[in-house]
Design an enzyme around this catalytic site. Structure first.
Site, mmCIF file in Angstrom:
data_model
loop_
_atom_site.group_PDB
_atom_site.id
_atom_site.type_symbol
_atom_site.label_atom_id
_atom_site.label_comp_id
_atom_site.label_asym_id
_atom_site.label_seq_id
_atom_site.Cartn_x
_atom_site.Cartn_y
_atom_site.Cartn_z
ATOM 1 N N ASP A 246 -8.014 7.942 2.568
ATOM 2 C CA ASP A 246 -6.627 8.389 2.633
ATOM 3 C C ASP A 246 -6.145 8.283 4.087
ATOM 4 O O ASP A 246 -6.371 7.266 4.735
ATOM 5 C CB ASP A 246 -6.510 9.808 2.069
ATOM 6 C CG ASP A 246 -5.080 10.205 1.717
ATOM 7 O OD1 ASP A 246 -4.649 9.908 0.593
ATOM 8 O OD2 ASP A 246 -4.407 10.799 2.572
ATOM 9 N N TYR A 396 3.810 11.778 6.694
ATOM 10 C CA TYR A 396 4.398 10.650 5.970
ATOM 11 C C TYR A 396 5.707 10.214 6.606
ATOM 12 O O TYR A 396 6.005 9.021 6.696
ATOM 13 C CB TYR A 396 4.633 11.032 4.502
ATOM 14 C CG TYR A 396 3.356 11.176 3.717
ATOM 15 C CD1 TYR A 396 2.892 10.135 2.923
ATOM 16 C CD2 TYR A 396 2.607 12.349 3.774
ATOM 17 C CE1 TYR A 396 1.713 10.258 2.203
ATOM 18 C CE2 TYR A 396 1.429 12.483 3.067
ATOM 19 C CZ TYR A 396 0.982 11.437 2.287
ATOM 20 O OH TYR A 396 -0.192 11.553 1.586
ATOM 21 N N HIS A 453 -10.296 8.891 -5.789
ATOM 22 C CA HIS A 453 -9.711 8.980 -4.454
ATOM 23 C C HIS A 453 -10.438 9.949 -3.535
ATOM 24 O O HIS A 453 -10.584 9.693 -2.342
ATOM 25 C CB HIS A 453 -8.241 9.398 -4.590
ATOM 26 C CG HIS A 453 -7.497 9.382 -3.297
ATOM 27 N ND1 HIS A 453 -7.213 8.212 -2.624
ATOM 28 C CD2 HIS A 453 -6.976 10.389 -2.545
ATOM 29 C CE1 HIS A 453 -6.545 8.498 -1.517
ATOM 30 N NE2 HIS A 453 -6.394 9.812 -1.445
#
Length: 477
Positions: A246, A396, A453
């Site tokens: 990630d 982000y 993930h």
């Protein structure tokens, strides 16, 4: 976190020439990194830079406090009382019939989670578990950076220990690594190779958990990579290994480009790749019919196709959060910071469908297939008690403000020895031939038999063995 996958989807419908059409011949002869080292040439790198992220102006009267201070997580009675009051006041809405997890976190299942959190979850017990590893804080670029530092307890005389920096992502935390830490630091006790032992540092990204949130705009993965490099230097680690998934993959990848002479090897279980251009389009078109012509394996074909269904549509289903957080994170952050039920739903939904896409067809989201509610809620609690959900989501915003293809790291590749663990239930698959466009010295590429993930949290033994295998190959180079 899935911008490279959106790029892949776009590249299937547009033409862009790749940044470089030819790789040095040394790549095929053993890796560009080793070639340049042997010939005394300097690998291209990106500037380390400098920053100040604390409140106000950077003080000029004295240097920064470089001390490393022990830190202990505490369970506050006031925090627990406030949490229980808010959980008791949760307003639920009626669930749809047979909606499962197709509309997000099933509201019926949320009642079960909230009931457990309120009546059975023991935060005091979990804090003791969190504190079983040594925690520290140190000040870097004006921020209090939190990390755990785990050393092997039992070594044979003369045994080599490898420094390893492991970096988490969103919506995870340093707690993701608690299952894998004993396997890396005491491998012989868990059936792994006892000769490959690690000393592990797991920091919290600034703005996540117990690391202080930046006070200024612009704190990106570049700044995080630089801060973590400085963290490793404080322990005298001039050479070390890196591991990440990630955001951790983005941060460790950048660190590998900033200081390639310090990074002995980079291990990833997630990749952020540049736009593949015309080559990627050709690969996608020819892959189902003649995969060997474009460097794809049978396993690549199995994981990639049908491409629109397995990659593009799935990304569209799973990235609503990304668009919100990349544009106006503080708006949704206000709600999640105020409601523990909302925070749990928002975070735990990712631990459902990012672990396995088929879990969306289950009433409970399959959360207990790989995790316990205690583990999941401990991760949520790290965000809740620190009030860090909004600051974590700003990462982000900083990423998309600059745009991936315009950042300096896209102009050069990653030349340090790289190991890649490709888990089958990851959001989308990136074949080795695509990865080579960015990672020019791939030492190992493993098709993992299961897992998604949150690799270290889901499959610690599989990931631990792959890290060991990769480091073993690098040490023999």
């Amino acid at each position: 976190m899935w911008s490279q996958l959106l790029d892949n989807g776009r590249s299937a419908f547009s033409y862009h020439w790749p940044h470089s059409l030819l790789l040095p011949a040394a790549v095929g002869l053993g890796g560009a990194l080793m070639y340049w080292r042997l010939h005394g040439q300097k690998i291209k790198s990106i500037e380390l830079g400098e920053g100040w992220w604390g409140p106000g102006e950077k003080p000029h009267t004295h240097g920064e406090d470089t001390s490393v201070r022990p830190f202990t997580i505490e369970a506050s009675a006031d925090d627990i009382e406030d949490l229980h009051r808010r959980l008791d006041g949760t307003r639920f809405f009626p669930p749809l019939e047979d909606s499962k997890f197709h509309y997000g976190f099933n509201s019926k299942q949320l009642k079960t989670v909230i009931s457990y959190w309120r009546n059975e979850f023991d935060w005091n017990k979990q804090v003791k578990i969190l504190n079983k590893y040594p925690h520290f804080k140190t000040t870097i670029e004006g921020l209090e950076v939190h990390f755990i530092h785990v050393k092997p307890l039992h070594l044979t005389p003369g045994q080599k220990v490898h420094p390893l920096l492991m970096v988490h992502g969103w919506p995870g935390s340093f707690y993701e690594f608690y299952r894998i830490l004993p396997l890396l630091t005491e491998p012989g006790n868990y059936g792994l190779d006892p000769n490959i032992v690690f000393e592990v540092i797991c920091p919290s990204i600034p703005g996540y958990g117990f690391s202080e949130a930046p006070s200024k705009k612009g704190f990106s993965a570049f700044a995080a990579a630089r801060i973590f490099y400085k963290l490793m230097l404080r322990f005298g680690f001039n050479e070390f290994y890196l591991q990440g998934g990630d955001w951790g993959s983005r941060i460790t990848g950048l660190l590998s480009q900033m200081k390639p002479e310090s990074v002995k090897g980079l291990h990833l279980n997630f990749m952020i790749l540049p736009n593949g251009g015309l080559g990627r389009l050709i690969s996608l078109l020819i892959g189902p019919y003649a995969p060997w012509l474009v460097g794809l394996t049978r396993e690549d074909v199995k994981r990639l196709y049908p491409y629109m269904e397995k990659n593009v549509f799935r990304i569209l289903q799973e990235t609503g959060y990304l668009h919100i957080q990349a544009t106006k994170p503080d708006t949704i952050g206000s709600a999640l910071n105020d409601s523990p039920a909302g925070l749990a739903a928002y975070i735990l939904e990712k631990f459902s469908t990012w672990t396995d896409n088929s879990f969306r067809d289950l009433e409970d989201g399959g959360l207990d297939r790989k995790f316990s509610l205690d583990d999941l809620l401990t991760n949520v609690m790290i965000y809740w008690i620190t009030g860090s959900i909004a600051s974590s989501m700003r990462f982000y915003k900083e990423y998309f403000t600059r745009g991936y293809n315009s950042t300096p790291d896209t102009k050069i590749g990653v030349y340090v020895p790289t190991g890649i663990a490709a888990f089958p239930c990851e959001m989308a698959h990136a074949p080795r031939v695509w990865a080579k466009q960015k990672f020019r010295n791939i030492v190992s590429f493993s098709y993992m038999p299961r897992g998604g993930h949150f690799a270290a949290f889901e499959e610690p033994e599989l990931l631990g063995r792959d890290i060991q295998n990769f480091v073993s190959k690098v040490e023999k180079m």
